[in-house]
Design a protein around this motif. Structure first.
Motif, PDB file in Angstrom:
ATOM      1  N   ARG A  15       0.929  -1.154  -0.205  1.00 15.74           N
ATOM      2  CA  ARG A  15       0.061   0.011   0.091  1.00 15.74           C
ATOM      3  C   ARG A  15       0.784   1.301  -0.068  1.00 15.74           C
ATOM      4  O   ARG A  15       0.414   2.225   0.235  1.00 15.74           O
ATOM      5  N   ARG A  16       2.154   1.278  -0.168  1.00 11.82           N
ATOM      6  CA  ARG A  16       3.029   2.448  -0.283  1.00 11.82           C
ATOM      7  C   ARG A  16       4.022   2.110  -1.364  1.00 11.82           C
ATOM      8  O   ARG A  16       4.500   1.356  -1.490  1.00 11.82           O
ATOM      9  N   ALA A  17       4.549   3.274  -1.748  1.00 14.53           N
ATOM     10  CA  ALA A  17       5.516   3.319  -2.736  1.00 14.53           C
ATOM     11  C   ALA A  17       6.314   4.608  -2.605  1.00 14.53           C
ATOM     12  O   ALA A  17       5.783   5.776  -2.391  1.00 14.53           O
ATOM     13  N   LEU A  18       7.803   4.228  -2.802  1.00 12.78           N
ATOM     14  CA  LEU A  18       8.454   5.611  -3.053  1.00 12.78           C
ATOM     15  C   LEU A  18       8.547   5.795  -4.508  1.00 12.78           C
ATOM     16  O   LEU A  18       8.983   5.065  -5.200  1.00 12.78           O
ATOM     17  N   VAL A  19       8.359   7.090  -4.888  1.00 11.45           N
ATOM     18  CA  VAL A  19       8.045   7.528  -6.329  1.00 11.45           C
ATOM     19  C   VAL A  19       9.052   8.793  -6.533  1.00 11.45           C
ATOM     20  O   VAL A  19       9.437   9.444  -5.677  1.00 11.45           O
ATOM     21  N   SER A  20       9.294   8.815  -7.879  1.00 13.56           N
ATOM     22  CA  SER A  20      10.312  10.201  -8.283  1.00 13.56           C
ATOM     23  C   SER A  20       9.433  10.578  -9.515  1.00 13.56           C
ATOM     24  O   SER A  20       9.226   9.905 -10.687  1.00 13.56           O
ATOM     25  N   GLY A  21       9.569  12.045  -9.649  1.00 12.25           N
ATOM     26  CA  GLY A  21       9.084  12.643 -10.804  1.00 12.25           C
ATOM     27  C   GLY A  21       9.033  14.105 -10.455  1.00 12.25           C
ATOM     28  O   GLY A  21       9.049  14.688  -9.481  1.00 12.25           O
ATOM     29  N   ARG A  22       9.499  14.978 -11.557  1.00 13.27           N
ATOM     30  CA  ARG A  22       9.421  16.301 -11.712  1.00 13.27           C
ATOM     31  C   ARG A  22      10.540  16.790 -10.733  1.00 13.27           C
ATOM     32  O   ARG A  22      10.110  17.912 -10.067  1.00 13.27           O
ATOM     33  N   GLY A  23      11.466  16.148 -10.427  1.00 11.08           N
ATOM     34  CA  GLY A  23      12.517  16.696  -9.819  1.00 11.08           C
ATOM     35  C   GLY A  23      12.334  16.352  -8.223  1.00 11.08           C
ATOM     36  O   GLY A  23      13.104  16.988  -7.372  1.00 11.08           O
ATOM     37  N   GLU A  24      11.563  15.481  -7.869  1.00 15.35           N
ATOM     38  CA  GLU A  24      11.421  15.163  -6.389  1.00 15.35           C
ATOM     39  C   GLU A  24      10.929  13.870  -6.103  1.00 15.35           C
ATOM     40  O   GLU A  24      10.380  13.048  -7.089  1.00 15.35           O
TER      41      GLU A  24
END
Length: 106
Positions: A15-24
């Motif tokens: 139910r959780r994820a570490l994500v990356s996008g648009r510099g953050e």
């Protein structure tokens, strides 16, 4: 207004994820999209993944967000010719017609 941000999964757990996008990077709730795996793309609204998307859709959304950021963040990318007239540059009759209150056809 809520804008979806394309973000790529870096790490996932229940139910959780570490994500990356648009510099953050951020941790998001994945309850609405189910289990995710590193490398997948998600459309994230307010720290919650709402939709799985592919890399092509992520690129399309990012391109639209880049245009919006360019317009809001400084001189317009279309300063010489925006391709349309703003209501402030229109006559009263043009604004009325645009709003559907113009003269009725015979």
């Amino acid at each position: 207004m809520c804008i979806g941000i394309p973000m790529q999964v870096l790490d996932a757990r229940e139910r959780r994820a570490l994500v990356s996008g648009r510099g953050e990077q951020r941790e998001v709730d994945t309850a609405l999209v189910g289990d995710v795996a590193p490398g997948e793309w998600l459309l994230v609204f307010l720290d919650a993944a709402r939709e799985r998307i592919d890399a092509q859709r992520a690129a399309e959304v990012n391109a639209a967000l880049d245009l919006l950021a360019g317009v809001l963040g400084g001189p317009s990318l279309f300063a010489d010719d925006p391709g349309f007239a703003l209501p402030s540059a229109m006559s009263v009759h043009e604004v009325a017609a645009l709003a559907g209150a113009g003269p009725k056809p015979d």
